[in-house]
Design a protein around this motif. Structure first.
Motif, mmCIF file in Angstrom:
data_model
loop_
_atom_site.group_PDB
_atom_site.id
_atom_site.type_symbol
_atom_site.label_atom_id
_atom_site.label_comp_id
_atom_site.label_asym_id
_atom_site.label_seq_id
_atom_site.Cartn_x
_atom_site.Cartn_y
_atom_site.Cartn_z
ATOM 1 N N THR A 1 -15.889 32.980 8.573
ATOM 2 C CA THR A 1 -14.740 32.074 8.768
ATOM 3 C C THR A 1 -13.923 32.512 9.979
ATOM 4 N N SER A 2 -13.741 33.844 10.109
ATOM 5 C CA SER A 2 -12.981 34.387 11.233
ATOM 6 C C SER A 2 -13.683 34.090 12.560
ATOM 7 N N ASN A 3 -15.015 34.272 12.568
ATOM 8 C CA ASN A 3 -15.801 33.985 13.783
ATOM 9 C C ASN A 3 -15.759 32.502 14.125
ATOM 10 N N GLN A 4 -15.840 31.687 13.098
ATOM 11 C CA GLN A 4 -15.770 30.242 13.312
ATOM 12 C C GLN A 4 -14.430 29.854 13.914
ATOM 13 N N ARG A 5 -13.356 30.475 13.392
ATOM 14 C CA ARG A 5 -12.019 30.192 13.908
ATOM 15 C C ARG A 5 -11.886 30.666 15.361
ATOM 16 N N LEU A 6 -12.463 31.848 15.651
ATOM 17 C CA LEU A 6 -12.431 32.373 17.022
ATOM 18 C C LEU A 6 -13.208 31.451 17.960
ATOM 19 N N ASN A 7 -14.362 30.974 17.492
ATOM 20 C CA ASN A 7 -15.164 30.047 18.303
ATOM 21 C C ASN A 7 -14.419 28.733 18.543
ATOM 22 N N GLN A 8 -13.711 28.268 17.500
ATOM 23 C CA GLN A 8 -12.919 27.037 17.646
ATOM 24 C C GLN A 8 -11.795 27.228 18.675
ATOM 25 N N LEU A 9 -11.149 28.399 18.619
ATOM 26 C CA LEU A 9 -10.081 28.707 19.573
ATOM 27 C C LEU A 9 -10.626 28.790 20.998
ATOM 28 N N GLN A 10 -11.795 29.417 21.146
ATOM 29 C CA GLN A 10 -12.424 29.525 22.470
ATOM 30 C C GLN A 10 -12.823 28.143 22.989
ATOM 31 N N SER A 11 -13.267 27.294 22.065
ATOM 32 C CA SER A 11 -13.615 25.923 22.449
ATOM 33 C C SER A 11 -12.374 25.165 22.917
ATOM 34 N N SER A 12 -11.250 25.377 22.204
ATOM 35 C CA SER A 12 -9.980 24.746 22.609
ATOM 36 C C SER A 12 -9.541 25.274 23.967
ATOM 37 N N LYS B 1 2.600 21.370 30.685
ATOM 38 C CA LYS B 1 2.384 21.183 29.244
ATOM 39 C C LYS B 1 1.060 21.809 28.808
ATOM 40 N N GLU B 2 0.017 21.570 29.609
ATOM 41 C CA GLU B 2 -1.301 22.132 29.294
ATOM 42 C C GLU B 2 -1.256 23.660 29.312
ATOM 43 N N GLN B 3 -0.504 24.225 30.255
ATOM 44 C CA GLN B 3 -0.417 25.678 30.360
ATOM 45 C C GLN B 3 0.325 26.288 29.176
ATOM 46 N N LYS B 4 1.327 25.563 28.669
ATOM 47 C CA LYS B 4 2.039 26.033 27.480
ATOM 48 C C LYS B 4 1.112 26.033 26.267
ATOM 49 N N ALA B 5 0.319 24.954 26.129
ATOM 50 C CA ALA B 5 -0.643 24.866 25.015
ATOM 51 C C ALA B 5 -1.688 25.974 25.140
ATOM 52 N N LYS B 6 -2.120 26.235 26.370
ATOM 53 C CA LYS B 6 -3.113 27.277 26.626
ATOM 54 C C LYS B 6 -2.566 28.655 26.240
ATOM 55 N N LYS B 7 -1.298 28.887 26.559
ATOM 56 C CA LYS B 7 -0.665 30.169 26.244
ATOM 57 C C LYS B 7 -0.697 30.438 24.742
ATOM 58 N N LYS B 8 -0.443 29.408 23.950
ATOM 59 C CA LYS B 8 -0.488 29.541 22.485
ATOM 60 C C LYS B 8 -1.910 29.864 22.015
ATOM 61 N N LYS C 1 -11.434 26.420 26.331
ATOM 62 C CA LYS C 1 -12.313 25.825 27.336
ATOM 63 C C LYS C 1 -11.816 24.440 27.744
ATOM 64 N N LYS C 2 -11.509 23.601 26.745
ATOM 65 C CA LYS C 2 -11.036 22.237 27.036
ATOM 66 C C LYS C 2 -9.716 22.265 27.794
ATOM 67 N N GLN C 3 -8.808 23.145 27.359
ATOM 68 C CA GLN C 3 -7.501 23.233 28.013
ATOM 69 C C GLN C 3 -7.631 23.699 29.460
ATOM 70 N N GLU C 4 -8.456 24.713 29.675
ATOM 71 C CA GLU C 4 -8.605 25.256 31.029
ATOM 72 C C GLU C 4 -9.373 24.300 31.939
ATOM 73 N N GLN C 5 -10.302 23.564 31.374
ATOM 74 C CA GLN C 5 -10.982 22.540 32.168
ATOM 75 C C GLN C 5 -10.018 21.423 32.552
ATOM 76 N N ALA C 6 -9.128 21.064 31.608
ATOM 77 C CA ALA C 6 -8.109 20.035 31.897
ATOM 78 C C ALA C 6 -7.153 20.524 32.975
ATOM 79 N N ILE C 7 -6.716 21.784 32.848
ATOM 80 C CA ILE C 7 -5.836 22.375 33.856
ATOM 81 C C ILE C 7 -6.531 22.416 35.211
#
Length: 380
Positions: free
Chosen positions: A54-65, A201-208, A67-73
């Motif tokens: 579950t922890s790995n899945q959550r970490l993978n989900q965060l890394q996926s988020s 806004k994207e950078q603030k979301a990325k920071k979190k 990726k999307k945020q940094e690609q958007a930025i």
């Protein structure tokens, strides 16, 4: 007597039965306890594995988020750069048009003065008619000369009028063009402001997201595992790139100590220095301001331009003969796979993607898949 015997026999039977049961229970208790203990351990292992999964899945989900945020930025940063360059170009065009306008206005002043003089001469000459010339007794030769002069004067006057008219037309065009360019510039500046607000806004979301990832890998064991996995992902990507390469170039061998610095700044981590308890840096990290252009160290072909976990937005340039250079942690990518680049050409913008805490560039050189000290290959 018989009843007494039967009672005694019953008591003996009961005693034997009790002893048997006691022995049976006593002998079987360790086996039962061991079975129960083993079952408990298995359940605990299963629980921990499930928790880890579950922890790995959550970490993978965060890394996926991330990726999307940094690609958007990255996309926004690229648009901001294009808008900035376009606005600067417009400003240069406006300045050029204004210079031409001032030149035309000076021409107009000169042409107006010339026309005034021509008109004055023409009308003063016109007061002296051909009849007056005849009555004065002047000869025909003089009359002919005056006629020619009057015609030349009239022609000059018309040319001056036409020139002034053309100057006025050009001035009107320049003023209209300047107005259009200024309007376009204002529109682009407004768009630039919107994009800048959006990227904030994207950078603030990325920071979190980065903070959440940091919490997930806060213990040394998990952090080390993540670093090792990042390196494995890079190795896998290098292998995939190497398999599809077809372009052959002259490599880096002749250029040791002559390669361009991808960006100028303080070297924060050197090749071979300690990254963690068990790992060392396979490249170098150069600190630089976000948005600074990242330049190709040498001529080559872009073979990777994408987000890679642990390295963020990364560009890989193939230089031929198994030589490659890597540029990670970028804010935006300016080139696509297959693009040819020259030494010193902008290929990305400095950033802190991949979950980095500060802005900078990760720079690595590999020769036939083996990392080497990049600093010894750069110009002194």
């Amino acid at each position: 007597m018989k009843g007494k015997y039967l009672r005694l026999q019953a008591r003996q039977y009961a005693s034997v039965l009790y002893t048997g049961v006691f022995l049976c229970v006593t002998l079987s208790s360790p086996a039962v306890a061991e079975s129960e203990q083993l079952s408990g351990v298995k359940n605990e292992i299963s629980r921990q594995e499930k928790q880890l999964s579950t922890s790995n899945q959550r970490l993978n989900q965060l890394q996926s988020s991330l990726k999307k945020q940094e690609q958007a930025i990255g996309g926004l940063a690229r648009q901001i750069r294009q808008l900035t360059l376009s606005t600067q170009s417009l400003q240069k065009q406006i300045a050029s048009l204004q210079k031409e306008q001032r030149h035309l206005e000076q021409e107009k002043i000169g042409q107006t003065e010339m026309l005034k003089d021509l008109l004055d001469t023409y009308y003063r000459q016109g007061h002296k008619s051909q009849l007056q010339t005849l009555l004065s007794g002047e000869g025909s030769a003089k009359q002919d000369r005056m006629t020619v002069y009057a015609e030349a004067l009239a022609k000059a006057r018309q040319e001056a009028i036409d020139a002034l008219s053309e100057t006025n037309r050009l001035l009107a065009e320049k003023r209209s063009a300047i107005a259009r360019q200024k309007q376009e510039k204002e529109s682009k500046l407004a768009k630039l402001k919107r994009k800048s607000d959006q990227i904030s806004k994207e950078q603030k979301a990325k920071k979190k997201t980065v903070s959440a990832i940091t919490q997930r890998i806060r213990n040394d064991k998990t952090y080390l595992s993540e670093l090792k996995n990042n390196q494995q992902r890079l190795e896998k990507e290098i292998k995939a790139v190497a398999e599809r390469l077809k372009v052959k170039m002259d490599g880096l061998s002749p250029y040791k100590g002559k390669l361009s610095w991808p960006v100028r700044g303080r070297v924060q981590h050197t090749f071979g220095s300690q990254q963690s308890a068990e790992l060392r840096w396979k490249g170098m990290v150069i600190g630089a301001k976000a948005g600074t252009e990242v330049n190709a160290a040498h001529d080559g072909t872009i073979v990777l331009s994408d987000w890679l976990r642990g390295y963020g937005l990364m560009v890989v340039v193939d230089h031929g003969h198994g030589d490659m250079s890597f540029y990670g942690y970028n804010q935006a990518l300016l080139k696509q796979v297959g693009d040819k680049v020259k030494s010193g050409e902008a290929i990305a913008l400095v950033g802190n993607s991949g979950g980095q805490k500060s802005d900078g560039l990760y720079f690595e050189i590999r020769r036939k898949g083996k990392p080497i000290n990049p600093q010894s290959w750069l110009t002194r």
